[in-house]
Design an enzyme around this catalytic site. Sequence first.
Site, PDB file in Angstrom:
ATOM      1  N   LEU A   1       0.817  -1.215   0.000  1.00 52.84           N
ATOM      2  CA  LEU A   1       0.000   0.000   0.000  1.00 52.84           C
ATOM      3  C   LEU A   1       0.847   1.259   0.000  1.00 52.84           C
ATOM      4  CD1 LEU A   1      -2.839  -1.013   2.427  1.00 52.84           C
ATOM      5  CD2 LEU A   1      -3.054  -0.456   0.026  1.00 52.84           C
ATOM      6  N   ARG A   2       2.161   1.056   0.037  1.00 54.51           N
ATOM      7  CA  ARG A   2       3.022   2.222   0.092  1.00 54.51           C
ATOM      8  C   ARG A   2       2.824   3.116  -1.130  1.00 54.51           C
ATOM      9  NH1 ARG A   2       7.512   1.804   3.541  1.00 54.51           N
ATOM     10  NH2 ARG A   2       7.675  -0.397   3.098  1.00 54.51           N
ATOM     11  N   ALA A   3       2.518   2.496  -2.258  1.00 55.50           N
ATOM     12  CA  ALA A   3       2.327   3.283  -3.475  1.00 55.50           C
ATOM     13  C   ALA A   3       1.173   4.263  -3.305  1.00 55.50           C
ATOM     14  CB  ALA A   3       2.066   2.345  -4.639  1.00 55.50           C
TER      15      ALA A   3
ATOM     16  N   THR B   1       2.074   7.062  -0.793  1.00 52.72           N
ATOM     17  CA  THR B   1       2.981   8.058  -1.362  1.00 52.72           C
ATOM     18  C   THR B   1       2.245   8.929  -2.360  1.00 52.72           C
ATOM     19  OG1 THR B   1       4.685   6.396  -1.207  1.00 52.72           O
ATOM     20  CG2 THR B   1       5.217   8.361  -2.446  1.00 52.72           C
TER      21      THR B   1
END
Lengths: 627, 341
Positions: B279-281, B284
């Site tokens: 889920l970092r995408a 960010t």
Amino acid sequence: MTTLAWDDALWGLAALSADPEGLRGIWLKCPLGPVMQEWLNWLSVLKSNTSKLPANVDTERLLGGLDLALTLQMGQAIRQKGVLAQSDGRLLICPMAERLPQLTTSILAQVLDSKEVNSHFGHETQKAKFGLVAIDESAPNEDSISSALAEQLSMWLDLSLINPNVSASDETLDMLERVEKKLQLSDRHFSEKISMFSLDDSHVHEICELAQGFGIDSMRAPFFAIRLATVFALLRDSLIIEAEDLGRAARLVLTPRATTMPQMESAPTGENSSATDPKNDQNAEPPQAVEPPQLPQGEMSAQEDEQDPPHGQDPSTPTESEIKAMETSILEAALATLPAGLLNQLASGQSLSKKGAGGRVGELQRGGKKGRPLPAIKGLPQNGNRLHILSTLRHAAPRQRIRDQDPYAKPHAPTHQRGSDRRLKIWSEDFHIQRFAKRSESCIIFCIDASGSAALERLAEAKGAVELLLKDSYARRDHICVISFRDKAAQIQLPATRSLVRAKRQLQALPGGGGTPLASALKLALDTAIQARQHGMSPTLVILSDGRANVTLQGEGSRPIAKAQALSWAKQWRETHIKGIWLDTSARPEPVAQEIAIAMGANYVPLPLANGQKMAKAIESIQSHRP
Amino acid sequence: MSIPFPFSAIVGQHDMKLAIQIVAVDSTVNGILALGDRGTGKSTAVRALADLLPPIKVVKNCPYGCEPKSQVASCEQCASLKAGSTASQTETRPVPVVDLPLGASEDRVIGALDLEKALSLGIKAFSPGLLAKANRGFLYIDEVNLLEDHLVDLLIDVAASGENVVEREGLSVRHPARFVLVGSGNPEEGELRPQLLDRFGLCVEVKTPQELEERILVIKRRDAFEKNPEHFQKEWLAANEALRDKILKARKRLDKVIISDDFLRLCSKLCMALGTDGLRAELTLMRATRAYAALEGDKAVEAKHLKVIAPMALCHRLRRDPLDDTGSSARVSRAMEELAI
């Protein structure tokens, strides 16, 4: 080569002596010999305060840190300036720069770029504006200096082709004499003048255009060229940059970095490449008269003559044509000292500088005594283990007070007389030794038969296998190197790399067809494997071929000789004890291939219906059987 | 310290400059990876940061540059000061931009026993390393793709936790180490470990300007700078200050920028279409677009912001298939077209 090249070398030297901080350094490619000696002699004449950087310098000394001897003696930490901070404002000469370990080159590059040093301990920054003379004695097929370092050095000078008997022109000798006198008077003489120098826009324009034409991406190159031209003008006691200065600066900075040939107005590259052959002969000869470089010799000026009439007919504005004429003349000047072979390469679109500039220099693998340093562990410095002084000190330091009070340590010594006995008490329990990680990187060398006899579809399969392996290579720390052989000789398609981007690009361009120069392939594979071993990697060779050699080392078609040569190189391979695997790509198992494979001591695997997956598996299995 | 090249005098490089401004506005975007050849001005842009950003307030003499008012994440020394309820003295420092040399030793990076104190006073004290110095600032690693593995492991951990824990040589120290990781490198010389790649919020490609006029401008400015840095800095002072104001205003506006659910849905759709891991995408993407909207002075994030940010935030997170030749940025823009962004 010519007087011109030698003149350039000396002008470059004078410029660096005058402005070490702006020009940052020279990459001097030259084998040890009278030419290099002469060059270094001149350097010592002009610049007396040079210091030498040994290739085995450690980080502590390079960046500065604790002075261990004094620290131990005084019982308190004594700091010491590093070599780089000490050489602020000086020239640093580094012999055998191609053998510098990666750590040292990256530090050098960083300091050259930022012009300051962060010392190894503590966080003070010190000025370090020095010029570096990186002497590169590498042989043509060896690695040269790291590209990160080369990028920071303004001039790339190749003295290897200069005839030892050549003498400098009078103009150059005059200049050297003047510069020597001025530098004796004041070190800052030139740097003050440089900051006052005002640039002409048209010169910047020309240099930028030329750099772009040469396919140089880095903006440092044109900047260095401009700076160098400025210094050249000052060396001539002039405040105006002449075409001669620009040409010389271009020869020293831009031409060696060139990756493509500039497109000249009415001379497309195609014409150039066809015209290079006669130039070969003319360029190799010294010019008839000892003349300053303004007039480039031979073919180029002839071409210029041909171009001139259409120029005249073209009703362009006078200023524009003037600029154009100036540009072509600088281009000519820039190419004047380029060896003809290189010019051919450029014209055919092959890059010069991007080749062989991988910049990974390693050491020979020697047990666990070399390699990447690991944290030190407790142990005695025996059996060739080296004492890790810093860790030893670290261990001893907090215990000093206890030991001061320990009656068993020195029963007769007064405990609290700090002045009389401030030496450190180091006991054997403090000793730490250095450890190194053995490099376990492996390098798979693919030797792919791209000849007509190995069907083209096989080539596609091989490409597939290489790509598959590369995909996993990062996790497995494998390097991959691809050699292809076809037609007359073998060729390195892809120097050892872990980069997907590059591998993919290179593999796509792999051509096929022609004869089978097996001996040449084995020879190249052997060279590559030995080089890989020198880098601390463990090479494995994978040959994909049917073994039907029909081209000799000399590039002539003869089946029996070709086979005999292939066998003899196969035997040489066996001597090295490097692992090999032969994947026979012919439709039926081929006895010749088996014979050569046995002579090599390689595993022979017939793969009549290979596909990428299978190949990758076969290679993995042999890699896991490590001796 | 020597004078850095003024940020606003950098020619071209719009992506790189924008990415830097975004992390300057919102440091939780967490890092920039700049890919490109040498000599394209990556280092110049990063080093210019120290001069561009406003100085920070720190507890006086704190080696870690702790924030005076913050309740959390301060070093032991400052924590005890605060507990003692004495108002701590403050000082201002420039934003730290720390250069991590490629071959730095582990000691140097994480810190080690202070030899000077140990030897002269017999005290066991901790001498902070580069991570401590980079706290609340930027940690710049040139040629990050060539970094030694043991350092990479270390950075991955510290970059994620914002805290450096040293348990060695009899030392037991933990101190805050929140920094924006800025890496640069040339992908042709080696690939980055996927774990480290994922830590970088934004990834931009830096290229040499292809226009002759731009190149000439680069050279002329560089030349003027090298000849007289002080004078050059003064010349660009106004431009730099204007940019600093813009960043400061954006920081203030940041919390007020509205992010609608529709927009978040769009982000998630885009990430799903591209098949990014984790889920970092999305996170960010959300933070970076918000910072971008704040920089632009917009009240809410919209698809137009996403269009600019998506390639930077997603390019390096796509699963790589060596047998597929389509460039990652092409894949991102294709996905955006399909979603009609």
